[in-house]
Write a protein that holds these residues in place. Structure first.
Motif, PDB file in Angstrom:
ATOM      1  N   PHE A 171      -9.436   0.937  12.184  1.00 51.51           N
ATOM      2  CA  PHE A 171      -8.544   0.092  11.372  1.00 51.51           C
ATOM      3  C   PHE A 171      -7.225   0.829  11.164  1.00 51.51           C
ATOM      4  O   PHE A 171      -7.169   1.834  10.451  1.00 51.51           O
ATOM      5  N   CYS A 172      -6.185   0.347  11.821  1.00 54.57           N
ATOM      6  CA  CYS A 172      -4.871   0.992  11.716  1.00 54.57           C
ATOM      7  C   CYS A 172      -3.857  -0.001  11.164  1.00 54.57           C
ATOM      8  O   CYS A 172      -4.106  -1.201  11.108  1.00 54.57           O
ATOM      9  N   GLY A 182       0.813  -1.206   0.000  1.00 53.65           N
ATOM     10  CA  GLY A 182       0.000   0.000   0.000  1.00 53.65           C
ATOM     11  C   GLY A 182       0.847   1.257   0.000  1.00 53.65           C
ATOM     12  O   GLY A 182       0.524   2.248  -0.669  1.00 53.65           O
ATOM     13  N   LYS A 183       1.956   1.220   0.709  1.00 48.85           N
ATOM     14  CA  LYS A 183       2.844   2.382   0.805  1.00 48.85           C
ATOM     15  C   LYS A 183       3.693   2.529  -0.453  1.00 48.85           C
ATOM     16  O   LYS A 183       3.900   3.650  -0.953  1.00 48.85           O
ATOM     17  N   GLY A 190      -0.837   5.185  11.477  1.00 48.37           N
ATOM     18  CA  GLY A 190      -1.197   5.083  10.071  1.00 48.37           C
ATOM     19  C   GLY A 190      -2.453   4.269   9.829  1.00 48.37           C
ATOM     20  O   GLY A 190      -2.913   3.500  10.683  1.00 48.37           O
ATOM     21  N   HIS A 191      -3.022   4.439   8.656  1.00 48.44           N
ATOM     22  CA  HIS A 191      -4.260   3.772   8.251  1.00 48.44           C
ATOM     23  C   HIS A 191      -4.024   2.286   7.980  1.00 48.44           C
ATOM     24  O   HIS A 191      -2.949   1.886   7.508  1.00 48.44           O
ATOM     25  N   PRO A 208      -2.314  -3.888   3.417  1.00 52.88           N
ATOM     26  CA  PRO A 208      -3.452  -4.780   3.216  1.00 52.88           C
ATOM     27  C   PRO A 208      -3.107  -6.253   3.360  1.00 52.88           C
ATOM     28  O   PRO A 208      -3.965  -7.057   3.734  1.00 52.88           O
ATOM     29  N   ASP A 209      -1.853  -6.629   3.089  1.00 50.89           N
ATOM     30  CA  ASP A 209      -1.475  -8.038   3.186  1.00 50.89           C
ATOM     31  C   ASP A 209      -1.635  -8.567   4.606  1.00 50.89           C
ATOM     32  O   ASP A 209      -2.076  -9.709   4.804  1.00 50.89           O
ATOM     33  N   VAL A 210      -1.274  -7.760   5.585  1.00 49.41           N
ATOM     34  CA  VAL A 210      -1.421  -8.196   6.974  1.00 49.41           C
ATOM     35  C   VAL A 210      -2.898  -8.336   7.316  1.00 49.41           C
ATOM     36  O   VAL A 210      -3.311  -9.297   7.976  1.00 49.41           O
ATOM     37  N   ALA A 211      -3.700  -7.377   6.863  1.00 50.01           N
ATOM     38  CA  ALA A 211      -5.138  -7.443   7.140  1.00 50.01           C
ATOM     39  C   ALA A 211      -5.735  -8.733   6.582  1.00 50.01           C
ATOM     40  O   ALA A 211      -6.503  -9.429   7.262  1.00 50.01           O
TER      41      ALA A 211
END
Length: 358
Positions: free
Chosen positions: A297-298, A126-127, A326-327, A332-335
């Motif tokens: 959601f962080c 994402g970053k 941070g958001h 997203p991979d960890v989520a």
């Protein structure tokens, strides 16, 4: 209808970004071109479940509400503004992700070239996507963040035309201190405890500076205990020595030799606080808790502050602020790794009601 009726009401309180809002505390003049994306004024969210668990009044300073989704924007607006004032055309940074996204965005706003060095394979997608879409020149090095930062330091030493915008740049710290101002302005008081993740240690340094500047200006009459938390696999300050190969799921704090190490320990000691560590499992537990129980959601590194709170003894009735840096969509991979992706169901009422047990 007159043309004037279509104009914004000039009497409205329009947020102007942290440099203009806190100009009296900033190293700027009328000659400084302020490069802003409207950063700051992020939510301070009351956390009822955490408050109940800790018998305290717990608030979450959600920095995911900044323009590029992290606290880095607070410091970057000032760093880029000062670089523009000095006539710089190129900025450079080493990054585990959030700095690169922020630097790229503000450099684009200023019409500058942004060069980013990242550790190969150790940056959340994402970053990385953010830095690239903003037009930064991104290079993955075969090494870790600390090695990338050393190269960046050399750019700053050898070229007057390139501005380093990592937190070794003091303007970054001056911008980030505004988070402390906002907390006090919103609460009307200074929190008793300030919990914060610690990676390169610029943010704990900045918040402590902010609290002290309000105190010295007579705006407040007390100071908080600074409670910093590193990931156990990247905890050089806790261990007392550099970690050559830092390892943690919290990529934003996967740093083995913090640039602001000395300032961070000073904040700890002067405030009577602590710098300790939390494991990856504790970070992920806090990460899931925040989403499921507090609806926030962080990113994983953010949850280090809450993981630290969950294992700390605090005085009942205290006012506590946890910084969420941070958001959640930054990583997203960890989520995805923390949830079960639902399988397909036939597109009929009967199939869906059966699945739901209705």
């Amino acid at each position: 209808m007159s043309q004037d009726s279509n104009r914004p009401d000039s009497t409205r309180m329009i947020w102007r970004g942290v440099v203009e809002e806190y100009r009296n505390f900033m190293p700027v003049s009328e000659h400084t071109p302020v490069i802003t994306l409207g950063e700051g004024r992020t939510p301070l969210i009351f956390a009822p479940e955490l408050s109940s668990l800790k018998s305290a009044h717990v608030y979450l300073k959600y920095e995911g509400g900044n323009p590029t989704g992290s606290f880095k924007d607070r410091g970057m607006t000032l760093a880029i503004s000062k670089a523009a004032e000095e006539g710089s055309q190129t900025v450079v940074c080493a990054s585990t992700g959030n700095t690169s996204a922020s630097a790229a965005a503000y450099a684009a706003k200023a019409g500058m070239t942004c060069v980013v060095l990242i550790p190969e394979g150790y940056i959340a997608l994402g970053k990385l996507a953010q830095a690239l879409i903003y037009g930064a020149k991104v290079m993955q090095i075969k090494g870790n963040f600390d090695q990338a930062l050393q190269i960046v330091r050399e750019f700053g030493e050898h070229s007057s035309k390139v501005t380093v915008v990592n937190s070794i740049n003091p303007h970054r710290i001056d911008g980030q201190k505004t988070g402390a101002f906002e907390i006090v302005d919103t609460l009307g008081i200074v929190p008793d405890y300030h919990f914060i993740p610690v990676g390169n240690a610029g943010n704990i340094t900045a918040y402590w500076k902010g609290y002290n500047e309000y105190y010295k200006a007579g705006i407040t009459s007390s100071l908080p205990k600074m409670m910093g938390f590193q990931a156990a696999g990247a905890a050089p300050i806790v261990l007392g020595h550099v970690v050559d190969h830092p390892d943690t799921i919290a990529t934003a704090i996967r740093i083995g030799n913090p640039a602001s190490w000395d300032f961070a320990t000073r904040a700890r000691d002067e405030s009577g606080g602590v710098i300790s560590s939390v494991t990856d499992s504790e970070i992920l537990e806090a990460y899931r808790f925040l989403a499921a129980k507090e609806s926030v959601f962080c990113e994983p590194a953010s949850a280090a502050s809450v993981a630290g709170l969950l294992k700390s003894d605090i005085k009942p009735g205290s006012v506590v602020v946890c910084i969420l840096t941070g958001h959640g969509l930054k990583d997203p991979d960890v989520a995805i790794s923390q949830i079960s992706v639902p399988e397909g169901v036939d597109a009929t009422y009967d199939a869906i009601s059966k699945e739901l047990g209705v």
